[in-house]
Design a protein around this motif. Structure first.
Motif, PDB file in Angstrom:
ATOM      1  N   SER A 257       0.869  -1.466   0.288  1.00  0.00           N
ATOM      2  CA  SER A 257       0.202   0.144  -0.542  1.00  0.00           C
ATOM      3  C   SER A 257       1.051   1.297  -0.052  1.00  0.00           C
ATOM      4  N   ASN A 258       0.553   2.196  -0.693  1.00  0.00           N
ATOM      5  CA  ASN A 258       1.168   3.378  -0.959  1.00  0.00           C
ATOM      6  C   ASN A 258       0.897   4.370   0.497  1.00  0.00           C
ATOM      7  N   ILE A 259      -0.104   4.307   0.747  1.00  0.00           N
ATOM      8  CA  ILE A 259      -0.696   5.241   2.335  1.00  0.00           C
ATOM      9  C   ILE A 259       0.055   5.072   2.966  1.00  0.00           C
ATOM     10  N   PRO A 260       1.366   4.257   4.062  1.00  0.00           N
ATOM     11  CA  PRO A 260       1.890   4.030   4.872  1.00  0.00           C
ATOM     12  C   PRO A 260       3.151   5.314   4.376  1.00  0.00           C
ATOM     13  N   LEU A 261       4.075   4.991   3.165  1.00  0.00           N
ATOM     14  CA  LEU A 261       5.251   5.423   2.227  1.00  0.00           C
ATOM     15  C   LEU A 261       4.863   6.590   2.294  1.00  0.00           C
ATOM     16  N   GLN A 262       4.066   7.899   1.528  1.00  0.00           N
ATOM     17  CA  GLN A 262       3.202   8.710   1.496  1.00  0.00           C
ATOM     18  C   GLN A 262       3.684   9.542   3.272  1.00  0.00           C
ATOM     19  N   GLN A 263       2.816   8.583   3.451  1.00  0.00           N
ATOM     20  CA  GLN A 263       2.390   9.797   5.218  1.00  0.00           C
ATOM     21  C   GLN A 263       3.715   9.168   6.078  1.00  0.00           C
ATOM     22  N   SER A 264       4.833   8.228   5.594  1.00  0.00           N
ATOM     23  CA  SER A 264       6.558   8.679   6.438  1.00  0.00           C
ATOM     24  C   SER A 264       7.144   9.878   5.692  1.00  0.00           C
ATOM     25  N   ILE A 265       7.242  10.217   4.288  1.00  0.00           N
ATOM     26  CA  ILE A 265       7.233  10.712   3.543  1.00  0.00           C
ATOM     27  C   ILE A 265       7.156  12.566   4.056  1.00  0.00           C
ATOM     28  N   ARG A 266       5.253  12.406   3.849  1.00  0.00           N
ATOM     29  CA  ARG A 266       4.465  13.703   4.843  1.00  0.00           C
ATOM     30  C   ARG A 266       5.236  14.239   6.160  1.00  0.00           C
ATOM     31  N   ASP A 267       5.178  13.231   6.699  1.00  0.00           N
ATOM     32  CA  ASP A 267       5.974  12.910   8.662  1.00  0.00           C
ATOM     33  C   ASP A 267       7.765  13.779   8.648  1.00  0.00           C
ATOM     34  N   LEU A 268       8.207  13.670   7.142  1.00  0.00           N
ATOM     35  CA  LEU A 268       9.723  13.534   7.116  1.00  0.00           C
ATOM     36  C   LEU A 268       9.667  15.841   7.189  1.00  0.00           C
ATOM     37  N   GLY A 269       8.951  15.798   6.287  1.00  0.00           N
ATOM     38  CA  GLY A 269       8.676  17.025   5.562  1.00  0.00           C
ATOM     39  C   GLY A 269       8.298  17.930   6.790  1.00  0.00           C
ATOM     40  N   GLN A 270       7.231  17.381   7.644  1.00  0.00           N
ATOM     41  CA  GLN A 270       6.907  18.613   8.497  1.00  0.00           C
ATOM     42  C   GLN A 270       8.063  18.701   9.479  1.00  0.00           C
ATOM     43  N   ALA A 271       8.241  17.343   9.689  1.00  0.00           N
ATOM     44  CA  ALA A 271       9.645  17.637  10.738  1.00  0.00           C
ATOM     45  C   ALA A 271      10.903  18.744  10.043  1.00  0.00           C
ATOM     46  N   ASP A 272      11.526  18.632   9.333  1.00  0.00           N
ATOM     47  CA  ASP A 272      12.883  19.147   8.512  1.00  0.00           C
ATOM     48  C   ASP A 272      11.929  20.672   8.495  1.00  0.00           C
ATOM     49  N   LYS A 273      10.730  20.673   8.259  1.00  0.00           N
ATOM     50  CA  LYS A 273      10.096  21.581   8.591  1.00  0.00           C
ATOM     51  C   LYS A 273      10.033  23.011   9.851  1.00  0.00           C
ATOM     52  N   ASN A 274       9.478  22.266  10.729  1.00  0.00           N
ATOM     53  CA  ASN A 274       9.775  22.403  11.782  1.00  0.00           C
ATOM     54  C   ASN A 274      11.133  22.174  12.955  1.00  0.00           C
ATOM     55  N   PHE A 275      11.968  21.418  12.350  1.00  0.00           N
ATOM     56  CA  PHE A 275      13.552  22.472  12.227  1.00  0.00           C
ATOM     57  C   PHE A 275      14.329  22.880  12.356  1.00  0.00           C
ATOM     58  N   PHE A 276      13.935  23.543  10.692  1.00  0.00           N
ATOM     59  CA  PHE A 276      14.797  24.512  10.161  1.00  0.00           C
ATOM     60  C   PHE A 276      13.665  25.861  10.799  1.00  0.00           C
ATOM     61  N   ASN A 277      12.112  26.048  10.277  1.00  0.00           N
ATOM     62  CA  ASN A 277      11.649  26.694  10.933  1.00  0.00           C
ATOM     63  C   ASN A 277      12.646  27.614  13.116  1.00  0.00           C
ATOM     64  N   SER A 278      12.068  26.252  13.540  1.00  0.00           N
ATOM     65  CA  SER A 278      13.045  26.348  14.909  1.00  0.00           C
ATOM     66  C   SER A 278      14.364  26.831  14.918  1.00  0.00           C
ATOM     67  N   CYS A 279      15.596  26.639  13.883  1.00  0.00           N
ATOM     68  CA  CYS A 279      16.780  27.108  13.552  1.00  0.00           C
ATOM     69  C   CYS A 279      16.944  28.917  13.229  1.00  0.00           C
ATOM     70  N   THR A 280      15.955  29.279  12.560  1.00  0.00           N
ATOM     71  CA  THR A 280      15.323  30.654  12.107  1.00  0.00           C
ATOM     72  C   THR A 280      14.942  31.418  13.074  1.00  0.00           C
ATOM     73  N   GLY A 281      13.783  30.935  13.641  1.00  0.00           N
ATOM     74  CA  GLY A 281      13.212  31.808  15.079  1.00  0.00           C
ATOM     75  C   GLY A 281      12.058  31.756  14.371  1.00  0.00           C
ATOM     76  N   LYS A 282      11.199  31.632  13.412  1.00  0.00           N
ATOM     77  CA  LYS A 282       9.885  31.452  12.744  1.00  0.00           C
ATOM     78  C   LYS A 282       8.817  30.424  13.195  1.00  0.00           C
ATOM     79  N   ARG A 283      10.067  29.716  14.531  1.00  0.00           N
ATOM     80  CA  ARG A 283       9.038  29.125  14.771  1.00  0.00           C
ATOM     81  C   ARG A 283       8.762  29.136  16.709  1.00  0.00           C
ATOM     82  N   GLN A 284       7.654  29.089  17.523  1.00  0.00           N
ATOM     83  CA  GLN A 284       7.546  29.772  18.717  1.00  0.00           C
ATOM     84  C   GLN A 284       8.166  28.847  19.733  1.00  0.00           C
TER      85      GLN A 284
END
Length: 70
Positions: free
Chosen positions: A5-32
């Motif tokens: 099934s492609n659904i869990p594979l897509q979900q893992s990519i989505r989770d990784l994208g969100q984790a990267d976004k949170n990390f980089f926003n935290s580094c630049t100060g955009k994330r509270q």
């Protein structure tokens, strides 16, 4: 790939994208809030999990049917 099934594979990519976004926003100060550490990859020894969207499974009275798994 057609048997899995492609659904869990897509979900893992989505989770990784969100984790990267949170990390980089935290580094630049955009994330509270406190700083977020870089994402870690799951180890094989850790508990494995999968999430399915609404179309990825059916629930009957006595069984659960997962798409492409059965």
């Amino acid at each position: 790939m057609s048997e899995v099934s492609n659904i869990p594979l897509q979900q893992s990519i989505r989770d990784l994208g969100q984790a990267d976004k949170n990390f980089f926003n935290s580094c630049t100060g955009k994330r509270q809030g406190k700083k977020v550490k870089p994402p870690k990859f799951k180890l094989r020894k850790s508990t494995q999990s999968a999430r399915f969207r609404t179309g990825g499974f059916k629930i009957n009275q006595h069984q659960v049917y997962l798409a492409k798994i059965g």
